[in-house]
Design an enzyme around this catalytic site. Structure first.
Site, short mmCIF file in Angstrom:
data_model
loop_
_atom_site.label_atom_id
_atom_site.label_comp_id
_atom_site.label_asym_id
_atom_site.label_seq_id
_atom_site.Cartn_x
_atom_site.Cartn_y
_atom_site.Cartn_z
CB CYS A 190 34.54 38.27 56.98
SG CYS A 190 34.81 38.83 55.31
CG HIS B 59 30.43 38.79 57.64
ND1 HIS B 59 30.92 40.06 57.43
CD2 HIS B 59 30.89 38.04 56.60
CE1 HIS B 59 31.63 40.08 56.31
NE2 HIS B 59 31.62 38.87 55.79
CG ASN C 75 31.81 41.26 52.71
OD1 ASN C 75 32.21 41.77 53.76
ND2 ASN C 75 32.11 40.03 52.36
O1 UT7 Z 1 32.90 37.68 53.44
C1 UT7 Z 1 33.86 36.71 53.12
C2 UT7 Z 1 33.27 35.46 52.71
N1 UT7 Z 1 32.76 35.56 51.36
C3 UT7 Z 1 31.57 35.10 51.10
O2 UT7 Z 1 30.87 34.68 51.99
C4 UT7 Z 1 31.15 35.04 49.66
C5 UT7 Z 1 30.47 33.73 49.38
N2 UT7 Z 1 30.08 33.57 47.99
C6 UT7 Z 1 29.06 34.24 47.43
O3 UT7 Z 1 28.48 35.11 48.05
C7 UT7 Z 1 28.62 33.84 46.05
O4 UT7 Z 1 29.27 32.66 45.70
C8 UT7 Z 1 28.88 34.92 44.96
C9 UT7 Z 1 27.97 36.11 45.19
C10 UT7 Z 1 30.33 35.35 44.99
C11 UT7 Z 1 28.55 34.34 43.58
O5 UT7 Z 1 27.21 33.84 43.57
P1 UT7 Z 1 26.89 32.39 43.05
O6 UT7 Z 1 25.44 32.21 43.12
O7 UT7 Z 1 27.73 31.41 43.85
O8 UT7 Z 1 27.36 32.45 41.54
P2 UT7 Z 1 28.38 31.53 40.77
O9 UT7 Z 1 29.78 31.88 41.13
O10 UT7 Z 1 27.96 30.10 40.88
O11 UT7 Z 1 28.13 31.97 39.29
C12 UT7 Z 1 26.89 31.70 38.61
C13 UT7 Z 1 26.95 32.31 37.24
C14 UT7 Z 1 28.23 31.94 36.46
O12 UT7 Z 1 27.88 31.82 35.11
P3 UT7 Z 1 27.66 30.37 34.44
O13 UT7 Z 1 28.95 29.64 34.61
O14 UT7 Z 1 26.54 29.75 35.23
O15 UT7 Z 1 27.31 30.70 33.04
C15 UT7 Z 1 29.11 33.15 36.65
O16 UT7 Z 1 30.03 33.32 35.60
O17 UT7 Z 1 26.95 33.73 37.33
C16 UT7 Z 1 28.09 34.27 36.65
N3 UT7 Z 1 28.55 35.46 37.36
C17 UT7 Z 1 28.04 36.67 37.16
N4 UT7 Z 1 27.07 37.11 36.34
C18 UT7 Z 1 26.76 38.42 36.38
C19 UT7 Z 1 29.51 35.54 38.32
N5 UT7 Z 1 29.61 36.81 38.75
C20 UT7 Z 1 28.71 37.53 38.05
C21 UT7 Z 1 28.35 38.88 38.05
N6 UT7 Z 1 27.37 39.29 37.20
N7 UT7 Z 1 28.92 39.80 38.86
#
Ligand code: UT7
Length: 333
Positions: A116, A256, A287
């Site tokens: 990125c 970004h 993204n």
């Molecule tokens: O550009 C390259 C660099 N990349 C980035 O900068 C990405 C950085 N990371 C992020 O943007 C975020 O971490 C994500 C958007 C990928 C995820 O958001 P988050 O707030 O960190 O969610 P999480 O991974 O902590 O997941 C929270 C909950 C989980 O459920 P439990 O364990 O709390 O029950 C996940 O299983 O949300 C669940 N979850 C979803 N639910 C609905 C994960 N993905 C999804 C989804 N829809 N698509």
């Protein structure tokens, strides 16, 4: 002798027509519009549907957009950098093909792979070549067909990424405008948290790697998020400090677009109180990896005035990150 700086003198873009909405993603994986919107800020992303087309297709269109706008003879271009994580193919540089297709027969070109941060690093390279006096017209294109490496059964990645391309032309400036300073960093720890496991020299493609879905992008989102927030904000604050820029001095934050929450956290650390200074288009494209920054420039170009202070920021796989301070060099219209 007048000091030569490197200014952006035009921007171009290409966005595929197909809109993959949050609603459609609800039919593919267990997710919902509300979760995606609140956690990422994304509403839809564009997808290059034609399977016969690669990243070069979009890169060429973005480059042609600039040629048309500037009424520029492609033979005048000295160098083309294609910033991308999804080149058409390995070994054969996508940039070489793009140069030939647009008629830039006097240019040399190569791809720049820093996930990125590829476009930000490409800006630095282009600006260095221009400031050295060696080249006069350098085209930096950020293009990615992320749909070619996304697993549409994995809800932790498929909701984030989209396809697109943006481009910027760099030329010498004698008014002190253009790139002023940069703070670029990398840390190899990142390959544990954001990567494609197979297909490279470490783990070449086999039937097994395909069966195990190891050619798709995978990330530990939470960890990447934490690194992204602190690194991107640190880089921006660093660039502001060493150039004596206050929050009032910064006209625009061009970050970004990986997650709206990461951008907001960065803006907060920079003390940007006016949210209009924080440029966002993630809701439209998701993204697009190397294309996010030039797509922001493209979407907001008309608002920029000559002399405006832009602070760029990125964070990506590797890890790679950084910030660039640039003075805008022209008024649109
Ligand atoms: O550009 C390259 C660099 N990349 C980035 O900068 C990405 C950085 N990371 C992020 O943007 C975020 O971490 C994500 C958007 C990928 C995820 O958001 P988050 O707030 O960190 O969610 P999480 O991974 O902590 O997941 C929270 C909950 C989980 O459920 P439990 O364990 O709390 O029950 C996940 O299983 O949300 C669940 N979850 C979803 N639910 C609905 C994960 N993905 C999804 C989804 N829809 N698509």
């Amino acid at each position: 002798m007048t000091k030569i700086t490197a200014a952006i003198t035009a921007v171009g873009a290409y966005i595929p027509e197909y809109r993959l909405t949050n609603k459609e993603l609800e039919t593919l994986v267990d997710t919902n519009d509300e979760w995606i919107t609140t956690r990422t800020g994304i509403k839809e992303r564009r997808i290059l549907k034609d399977a016969s087309l690669g990243t070069s297709y979009m890169a060429i269109k973005a480059a042609e957009d600039i040629l048309k706008k500037k009424n520029l003879d492609p033979k005048e271009i000295d160098m083309i950098i294609v910033a991308t994580a999804t080149p058409d193919m390995s070994v054969a540089a996508t940039a070489a093909y793009v140069a030939s297709e647009i008629g830039a027969t006097n240019a040399f070109g190569y791809d720049l792979a820093a996930a990125c941060s590829s476009f930000l690093y490409g800006m630095s390279t282009a600006a260095s070549y221009i400031a050295s006096g060696r080249y006069k017209k350098v085209l930096v294109i950020g293009a990615d067909k992320m749909s070619s490496i996304v697993d549409y059964t994995d809800r932790t990645t498929c909701i984030i990424f989209g396809d697109g391309a943006g481009a910027a032309l760099f030329e010498p400036n004698e008014e002190g405008l253009g790139l002023q300073d940069e703070y670029l960093r990398s840390d190899g720890v990142g390959r544990n948290f954001l990567r494609i496991e197979a297909g490279g020299s470490l783990n070449p493609a086999t039937h097994e790697t395909v069966d195990k879905k190891q050619h798709f992008i995978k990330q530990d989102g939470k960890t990447v998020f934490k690194y992204a927030v602190s690194s991107m904000a640190d880089a921006c604050v660093n660039v502001m400090k060493r150039n004596d820029l206050t929050n009032e001095d910064v006209d625009w934050l061009v970050a970004h677009q990986a997650n709206k929450r990461i951008i907001d956290a960065t803006a907060n650390r920079m003390g940007l109180k006016d949210e209009n200074k924080v440029l966002i288009n993630i809701e439209k494209y998701g993204n697009t990896t190397s294309a996010t920054i030039p797509l922001v420039l493209f979407d907001y170009e008309k608002q920029f005035k000559k002399g405006d202070t832009l602070v760029f920021a990125s964070f990506g796989g590797g890890f790679t990150w950084g910030s660039i301070y640039l003075k805008w060099a022209y008024n649109s219209n």
